[in-house]
Structure formats: structure tokens, C-alpha cells
Design a protein around this motif. Structure first.
Motif, short mmCIF file in Angstrom:
data_model
loop_
_atom_site.label_atom_id
_atom_site.label_comp_id
_atom_site.label_asym_id
_atom_site.label_seq_id
_atom_site.Cartn_x
_atom_site.Cartn_y
_atom_site.Cartn_z
N UNK A 15 0.84 -1.19 0.00
CA UNK A 15 0.00 0.00 0.00
C UNK A 15 0.88 1.23 0.00
N UNK A 16 0.54 2.18 -0.88
CA UNK A 16 1.29 3.42 -1.03
C UNK A 16 0.39 4.60 -0.68
N UNK A 17 0.97 5.78 -0.53
CA UNK A 17 0.15 6.96 -0.24
C UNK A 17 -0.83 7.25 -1.38
N UNK A 18 -1.85 8.05 -1.07
CA UNK A 18 -2.87 8.47 -2.04
C UNK A 18 -3.64 7.30 -2.65
N UNK A 19 -3.92 6.29 -1.84
CA UNK A 19 -4.72 5.13 -2.25
C UNK A 19 -4.13 4.36 -3.43
N UNK A 20 -2.82 4.41 -3.61
CA UNK A 20 -2.17 3.63 -4.65
C UNK A 20 -1.69 2.32 -4.06
N UNK A 21 -1.45 1.35 -4.95
CA UNK A 21 -0.98 0.04 -4.51
C UNK A 21 -0.13 -0.59 -5.60
N UNK A 22 0.73 -1.49 -5.18
CA UNK A 22 1.59 -2.21 -6.12
C UNK A 22 1.48 -3.69 -5.79
N UNK A 23 1.23 -4.51 -6.80
CA UNK A 23 1.22 -5.96 -6.61
C UNK A 23 2.67 -6.42 -6.60
N UNK A 24 3.11 -6.96 -5.47
CA UNK A 24 4.48 -7.45 -5.34
C UNK A 24 4.63 -8.79 -6.05
N UNK A 25 3.74 -9.73 -5.76
CA UNK A 25 3.80 -11.05 -6.39
C UNK A 25 2.49 -11.77 -6.13
N UNK A 26 2.24 -12.84 -6.89
CA UNK A 26 1.05 -13.66 -6.71
C UNK A 26 1.48 -15.08 -6.33
N UNK A 59 -13.08 -13.76 -18.52
CA UNK A 59 -13.40 -12.87 -19.62
C UNK A 59 -12.39 -11.73 -19.78
N UNK A 60 -11.40 -11.62 -18.89
CA UNK A 60 -10.39 -10.58 -19.04
C UNK A 60 -9.34 -11.00 -20.05
N UNK A 61 -8.95 -10.07 -20.89
CA UNK A 61 -7.90 -10.34 -21.87
C UNK A 61 -6.54 -10.00 -21.27
N UNK A 62 -5.50 -10.44 -21.92
CA UNK A 62 -4.12 -10.12 -21.50
C UNK A 62 -3.95 -8.62 -21.43
N UNK A 63 -3.43 -8.12 -20.33
CA UNK A 63 -3.17 -6.70 -20.17
C UNK A 63 -4.32 -5.92 -19.56
N UNK A 64 -5.51 -6.52 -19.44
CA UNK A 64 -6.65 -5.81 -18.86
C UNK A 64 -6.57 -5.70 -17.35
N UNK A 65 -5.72 -6.48 -16.70
CA UNK A 65 -5.65 -6.50 -15.25
C UNK A 65 -4.86 -5.31 -14.70
N UNK A 66 -4.17 -4.58 -15.53
CA UNK A 66 -3.43 -3.41 -15.08
C UNK A 66 -2.03 -3.75 -14.63
N UNK A 67 -1.26 -2.72 -14.35
CA UNK A 67 0.14 -2.91 -13.98
C UNK A 67 0.33 -3.03 -12.48
N UNK A 68 -0.70 -2.78 -11.70
CA UNK A 68 -0.57 -2.85 -10.26
C UNK A 68 -0.71 -1.48 -9.61
N UNK A 69 -0.08 -0.47 -10.18
CA UNK A 69 -0.16 0.86 -9.60
C UNK A 69 -1.45 1.51 -10.05
N UNK A 70 -2.30 1.82 -9.10
CA UNK A 70 -3.55 2.50 -9.40
C UNK A 70 -4.57 1.63 -10.12
N UNK A 71 -4.26 0.35 -10.28
CA UNK A 71 -5.20 -0.53 -10.99
C UNK A 71 -6.28 -1.01 -10.07
#
Length: 71
Positions: A15-26, A59-71
Motif C-alpha cells: 500500500x502506497x500513499x494516495x490510495x495507490x498500490x503495487x502488486x508485489x507477487x502472486x 473474460x479478461x484479456x491479456x493486459x486488462x488487469x493493469x500494472x498494479x499501480x492504481x489498478x
């Protein structure tokens, strides 16, 4: 999305400031994700890490899941 990516339903999020987030790993299991989050908490004491369930929608295509930041 590959079959292997569909199996990883648990994500460690930083979790980052301003309601941002980064996916570290799955991860496939909650315990693996929680263990990784605990290690990250020790390595980055000022960071906030959480484990979340991240269901994969077919039903999600490749790339629709976002990069992690702000997704």
C-alpha cells in the motif's frame, strides 16, 4: 493469460500513499503469500503489506488487469 497465471489467486500488495498500490507477487496458497508478506515487512519496516484474494476472471484479456499501480 497462461494456465499457470490462473492458478495464482493470492497476491501480496504494498500500500502506497494516495490510495495507490503495487502488486508485489502472486501465490497459489495463502500461507505462501503470508510468508512472503512477513519477509517483506521485515525487510521494509516502513512499508505496509497486505495479502488479498485475487480471483481470476476468464473474460479478461491479456493486459486488462493493469500494472498494479492504481489498478
Amino acid at each position: 493469460m497462461t494456465y499457470r497465471e490462473r492458478l495464482n489467486h493470492w497476491a501480496v500488495i504494498r500500500l502506497l500513499p494516495n490510495c495507490q498500490r503495487v502488486v508485489i507477487d502472486r501465490f497459489r496458497s495463502w500461507s505462501d503469500a503470508e510468508g512472503h508478506a512477513q519477509a517483506m515487512r521485515r525487510l521494509v519496516p516502513d512499508g505496509e503489506f497486505i495479502v488479498v484474494f485475487d480471483p481470476v476472471r476468464a473474460d479478461l484479456k491479456e493486459g486488462d488487469r493493469g500494472s498494479g499501480v492504481g489498478a
